[in-house]
Design a protein around this motif. Structure first.
Motif, mmCIF file in Angstrom:
data_model
loop_
_atom_site.group_PDB
_atom_site.id
_atom_site.type_symbol
_atom_site.label_atom_id
_atom_site.label_comp_id
_atom_site.label_asym_id
_atom_site.label_seq_id
_atom_site.Cartn_x
_atom_site.Cartn_y
_atom_site.Cartn_z
ATOM 1 N N CYS A 197 0.836 -1.199 0.000
ATOM 2 C CA CYS A 197 0.000 0.000 0.000
ATOM 3 C C CYS A 197 0.877 1.257 0.000
ATOM 4 C CB CYS A 197 -0.890 -0.017 1.235
ATOM 5 S SG CYS A 197 0.074 0.122 2.744
ATOM 6 N N CYS A 231 -5.612 -1.569 3.097
ATOM 7 C CA CYS A 231 -4.714 -1.292 4.213
ATOM 8 C C CYS A 231 -5.525 -0.649 5.339
ATOM 9 C CB CYS A 231 -3.606 -0.347 3.768
ATOM 10 S SG CYS A 231 -2.668 0.323 5.167
ATOM 11 N N CYS A 248 -3.880 3.357 5.510
ATOM 12 C CA CYS A 248 -4.052 4.315 4.406
ATOM 13 C C CYS A 248 -5.225 3.967 3.490
ATOM 14 C CB CYS A 248 -2.751 4.465 3.619
ATOM 15 S SG CYS A 248 -2.329 3.039 2.595
HETATM 16 ZN ZN LIG Z 1 -1.173 1.612 4.002
#
Ligand SMILES: [Zn+2]
Ligand SMILES: [Zn+2]
Length: 154
Positions: free
Chosen positions: A5, A73, A76
């Motif tokens: 990510c 994720c 994020c």
């Molecule tokens: Zn992330």
């Protein structure tokens, strides 16, 4: 191949070559990505080795009343992969690879909703909707998917 990510919490490694690579131009993929298409690297779920945090699933409606599980994720929220009908085949989003150029589409699907300015190469098969795996997938990948199906029946 490795990827992850944007914040680096989620990291993964693909422990073999993909089964097949889809470039999907369907309306669902366009909406989910906010872009023209998605590039999905199809691979057995147990060949995606997680090196960092585990992504969290989000259930997203898609056409036909079905739901797709998109793994993001936890920090994020970048989507790294998804599952459609089978949890045994992971669709890794190729844009999250450390080197996205490491793969290229083996097939273009749902070109009926392809954006008009996207020009497809002549040497890659393209279909209005979907395609026949048996005719397009290499023998080795068909053997691998047969093994998965056999395992599912056990
Ligand atoms: Zn992330
Ligand atoms: Zn799609």
């Amino acid at each position: 191949m490795t990827g992850g990510c944007s914040c680096g919490s989620v990291r993964y490694r693909l422990t073999s070559e993909p089964l097949f690579v889809h470039c999907c131009h369907c309306l669902n993929c366009q909406q989910q990505t906010g872009s023209a298409f998605v590039i999905n690297v199809l691979i057995e779920a147990d060949r995606v080795e997680l090196l960092g945090e585990k992504p969290q699933p989000v259930y997203v409606p898609r056409g036909g009343g079905k739901k797709q599980k998109i793994w993001r994720c936890p920090t994020c929220q970048v989507a790294v992969y998804s599952h459609y009908t089978s949890p045994r085949v992971t669709f890794v989003r190729a844009g999250t690879l450390d080197e996205p150029s490491a793969v290229s589409p083996d097939v273009h699907i749902f070109t009926r909703s392809k954006l008009p300015w996207v020009v497809l190469p002549d040497d890659v098969p393209a279909f209005d909707v979907y395609y026949d795996m048996q005719t397009l997938w290499p023998e080795a990948s068909l053997t691998r998917i047969d093994a998965l199906r056999a395992a599912a029946r056990r």
